[in-house]
Design an enzyme around this catalytic site. Structure first.
Site, PDB file in Angstrom:
ATOM      1  N   HIS A   1       0.825  -1.207   0.000  1.00 44.55           N
ATOM      2  CA  HIS A   1       0.000   0.000   0.000  1.00 44.55           C
ATOM      3  C   HIS A   1       0.854   1.250   0.000  1.00 44.55           C
ATOM      4  CE1 HIS A   1      -3.254  -2.746   1.167  1.00 44.55           C
ATOM      5  NE2 HIS A   1      -4.076  -1.807   0.733  1.00 44.55           N
TER       6      HIS A   1
ATOM      7  N   LYS B   1      -0.935   4.933   4.700  1.00 43.62           N
ATOM      8  CA  LYS B   1      -1.882   4.007   5.339  1.00 43.62           C
ATOM      9  C   LYS B   1      -1.573   3.846   6.821  1.00 43.62           C
ATOM     10  CE  LYS B   1      -4.161  -0.426   4.719  1.00 43.62           C
ATOM     11  NZ  LYS B   1      -5.457   0.208   5.068  1.00 43.62           N
TER      12      LYS B   1
HETATM   13  N1  LIG Z   1     -12.944  -0.786   2.037  1.00 37.82           N
HETATM   14  C1  LIG Z   1     -12.218  -0.342   1.003  1.00 37.82           C
HETATM   15  O1  LIG Z   1     -12.401  -0.754  -0.144  1.00 37.82           O
HETATM   16  C2  LIG Z   1     -11.177   0.686   1.261  1.00 37.82           C
HETATM   17  C3  LIG Z   1     -10.948   1.093   2.529  1.00 37.82           C
HETATM   18  N2  LIG Z   1     -10.033   2.052   2.794  1.00 37.82           N
HETATM   19  C4  LIG Z   1      -9.974   2.465   4.176  1.00 37.82           C
HETATM   20  O2  LIG Z   1     -10.735   3.654   4.284  1.00 37.82           O
HETATM   21  C5  LIG Z   1     -10.182   4.495   5.290  1.00 37.82           C
HETATM   22  C6  LIG Z   1      -9.866   5.869   4.698  1.00 37.82           C
HETATM   23  O3  LIG Z   1      -8.862   5.705   3.735  1.00 37.82           O
HETATM   24  P1  LIG Z   1      -8.291   6.953   2.908  1.00 37.82           P
HETATM   25  O4  LIG Z   1      -9.411   7.688   2.280  1.00 37.82           O
HETATM   26  O5  LIG Z   1      -7.214   6.401   2.071  1.00 37.82           O
HETATM   27  O6  LIG Z   1      -7.660   7.811   4.084  1.00 37.82           O
HETATM   28  P2  LIG Z   1      -7.506   9.407   4.182  1.00 37.82           P
HETATM   29  O7  LIG Z   1      -6.502   9.647   5.259  1.00 37.82           O
HETATM   30  O8  LIG Z   1      -7.236   9.960   2.829  1.00 37.82           O
HETATM   31  O9  LIG Z   1      -8.936   9.875   4.658  1.00 37.82           O
HETATM   32  C7  LIG Z   1      -9.417   9.763   5.963  1.00 37.82           C
HETATM   33  C8  LIG Z   1     -10.281  10.968   6.233  1.00 37.82           C
HETATM   34  O10 LIG Z   1     -10.897  10.807   7.506  1.00 37.82           O
HETATM   35  C9  LIG Z   1     -11.066  12.105   8.006  1.00 37.82           C
HETATM   36  N3  LIG Z   1     -11.318  12.098   9.438  1.00 37.82           N
HETATM   37  C10 LIG Z   1     -10.451  11.887  10.453  1.00 37.82           C
HETATM   38  N4  LIG Z   1     -11.077  12.042  11.627  1.00 37.82           N
HETATM   39  C11 LIG Z   1     -12.357  12.379  11.346  1.00 37.82           C
HETATM   40  C12 LIG Z   1     -13.492  12.668  12.136  1.00 37.82           C
HETATM   41  N5  LIG Z   1     -13.444  12.676  13.467  1.00 37.82           N
HETATM   42  N6  LIG Z   1     -14.655  12.949  11.516  1.00 37.82           N
HETATM   43  C13 LIG Z   1     -14.733  12.938  10.180  1.00 37.82           C
HETATM   44  N7  LIG Z   1     -13.689  12.678   9.364  1.00 37.82           N
HETATM   45  C14 LIG Z   1     -12.516  12.398   9.957  1.00 37.82           C
HETATM   46  C15 LIG Z   1      -9.756  12.816   7.651  1.00 37.82           C
HETATM   47  O11 LIG Z   1      -9.931  14.216   7.644  1.00 37.82           O
HETATM   48  C16 LIG Z   1      -9.490  12.277   6.264  1.00 37.82           C
HETATM   49  O12 LIG Z   1      -9.999  13.154   5.281  1.00 37.82           O
HETATM   50  C17 LIG Z   1      -8.960   3.741   5.822  1.00 37.82           C
HETATM   51  O13 LIG Z   1      -9.336   3.014   6.963  1.00 37.82           O
HETATM   52  C18 LIG Z   1      -8.615   2.782   4.700  1.00 37.82           C
HETATM   53  O14 LIG Z   1      -7.936   1.640   5.143  1.00 37.82           O
HETATM   54  C19 LIG Z   1      -9.304   2.629   1.804  1.00 37.82           C
HETATM   55  C20 LIG Z   1      -9.453   2.242   0.513  1.00 37.82           C
HETATM   56  C21 LIG Z   1     -10.399   1.214   0.131  1.00 37.82           C
HETATM   57  O1  LIG Z   2      -5.860   2.177   2.997  1.00 41.86           O
HETATM   58  C1  LIG Z   2      -6.055   1.796   1.818  1.00 41.86           C
HETATM   59  O2  LIG Z   2      -5.652   2.422   0.850  1.00 41.86           O
HETATM   60  C2  LIG Z   2      -6.800   0.551   1.601  1.00 41.86           C
HETATM   61  N1  LIG Z   2      -7.340  -0.031   2.626  1.00 41.86           N
HETATM   62  C3  LIG Z   2      -8.125  -1.216   2.611  1.00 41.86           C
HETATM   63  C4  LIG Z   2      -7.433  -2.296   3.395  1.00 41.86           C
HETATM   64  O3  LIG Z   2      -6.902  -2.018   4.486  1.00 41.86           O
HETATM   65  O4  LIG Z   2      -7.446  -3.447   2.957  1.00 41.86           O
HETATM   66  C5  LIG Z   2      -8.558  -1.612   1.227  1.00 41.86           C
HETATM   67  C6  LIG Z   2      -7.553  -1.363   0.169  1.00 41.86           C
HETATM   68  O5  LIG Z   2      -6.554  -2.308   0.297  1.00 41.86           O
HETATM   69  C7  LIG Z   2      -7.013   0.053   0.236  1.00 41.86           C
END
Ligand SMILES: NC(=O)C1=CN([C@@H]2O[C@H](COP(=O)(O)OP(=O)(O)OC[C@H]3O[C@@H](n4cnc5c(N)ncnc54)[C@H](O)[C@@H]3O)[C@@H](O)[C@H]2O)C=CC1
Ligand SMILES: O=C(O)C1=N[C@H](C(=O)O)C[C@H](O)C1
EC number: 1.17.1.8
Length: 266
Positions: free
Chosen positions: A155, A159
């Site tokens: 990743h 992350k």
């Molecule tokens: N299920 C999936 O397919 C995927 C899951 N993820 C997960 O999604 C999550 C977010 O990932 P990204 O967007 O890459 O991270 P990022 O760091 O770009 O975004 C996280 C956001 O959460 C916000 N945040 C933090 N505290 C907050 C609060 N108290 N209230 C509201 N917003 C708050 C931050 O301001 C930030 O904009 C991670 O846990 C990641 O592992 C990421 C990609 C795919």
């Molecule tokens: O943080 C990410 O970027 C992602 N998080 C998810 C994970 O923890 O598996 C999904 C994807 O891999 C991207």
């Protein structure tokens, strides 16, 4: 057509901003509010990149849900914040679709019980990319025949959680069918701690973090004279959005917690 009223938590994040686009572009969806720890009481349009989106911003989830009365909360934040949001949403009768990773087994149990108590559904999907879901399913198929497995997840370096939610889910799915085995040489020793990665039921998980990467995973199986590698790559965050849409549409029709998109795609 019934309009699905949606709140997005984490709208400025890499995933959240893609989810805002999805909701804006989907007929029948309405973004009624966003949750962000900045700009409480302001408008989403006041953040760079969201011009024209006069959607109210709330820092507090209870205030947000009371004011906007959504059907669904999409959470894409951090594990602790995501858990608080998910619990609160269920308490208010709002159905959560959670992409946030890093939830513990105890978190999942608590949320499952809350869904049962409230009689409403929730979906927690460690990976919304349909290719990644297939990669996990194929790995589970292979795990029945190969019990030596190494999971390598790669990743971007922003992350927070390691191993990734996808790697944990993959290991859990393989463990359901794999004969338990402690892998490697019985006397192997790490000369640098961590060299063999994390251990899940004897399987090893390796987490790579590098700028330039988005989200990638290889599941390697080995047996005498052969290896099998199952690999998936997400090259952008749009790759996750068809799964988010499936989850939003499905969560309206279920009354239990579903953990993993593989349980709802046909
Ligand atoms: N299920 C999936 O397919 C995927 C899951 N993820 C997960 O999604 C999550 C977010 O990932 P990204 O967007 O890459 O991270 P990022 O760091 O770009 O975004 C996280 C956001 O959460 C916000 N945040 C933090 N505290 C907050 C609060 N108290 N209230 C509201 N917003 C708050 C931050 O301001 C930030 O904009 C991670 O846990 C990641 O592992 C990421 C990609 C795919
Ligand atoms: O943080 C990410 O970027 C992602 N998080 C998810 C994970 O923890 O598996 C999904 C994807 O891999 C991207």
């Amino acid at each position: 057509m019934n309009i699905v009223k949606i709140v997005i938590a984490g709208p400025r994040g890499k995933m959240g901003s893609e989810a805002v686009k999805l909701v804006q572009e989907t007929e029948g969806y309405e973004l009624v509010a966003v949750l962000d720890h900045k700009n409480d009481g302001g408008m989403l349009s006041e953040f760079p990149g969201f011009s024209g989106l006069d959607i109210p911003v709330f820092a507090d989830i209870s205030a947000c849900l009371k004011a906007s009365e959504p059907d669904v909360l999409i959470d894409l934040t951090t594990p602790e914040v995501g858990m608080h949001h998910t619990k609160t949403a269920l308490q208010y009768g709002v159905r959560p679709v959670v992409g946030t990773t890093g939830f513990t087994k105890e978190n999942l149990k608590e949320l499952e019980e809350l869904c049962h108590e409230k009689g409403i559904g929730a979906i927690i999907a460690p990976n919304f990319a349909l290719g990644a879901v297939l990669m996990m399913k194929f790995s589970q198929m292979a795990g029945k025949y190969f019990n030596d497995v190494e999971i390598i997840e790669m990743h971007h370096d922003q992350k927070l959680d390691a191993p990734s939610g996808t790697a944990v889910k993959t290991a859990e799915m393989i463990a359901e069918v794999r004969e338990t085995k402690v892998q490697g040489h019985p006397n192997e020793k790490e000369t640098i701690e961590g060299a063999r990665g994390a251990d899940y039921d004897g399987m090893h998980i390796h987490s790579v973090r590098l700028p330039g990467l988005i989200a990638h995973q290889q599941v390697m199986f080995g047996a005498s004279g052969q290896t099998l590698t199952i690999k998936h790559d997400s090259y952008n965050r749009a790759s996750f959005m068809s799964g988010v849409k499936i989850a939003v549409d499905t969560v309206l029709k279920i009354d239990t917690l579903v953990y993993g998109l593989e349980n709802i795609i046909e």
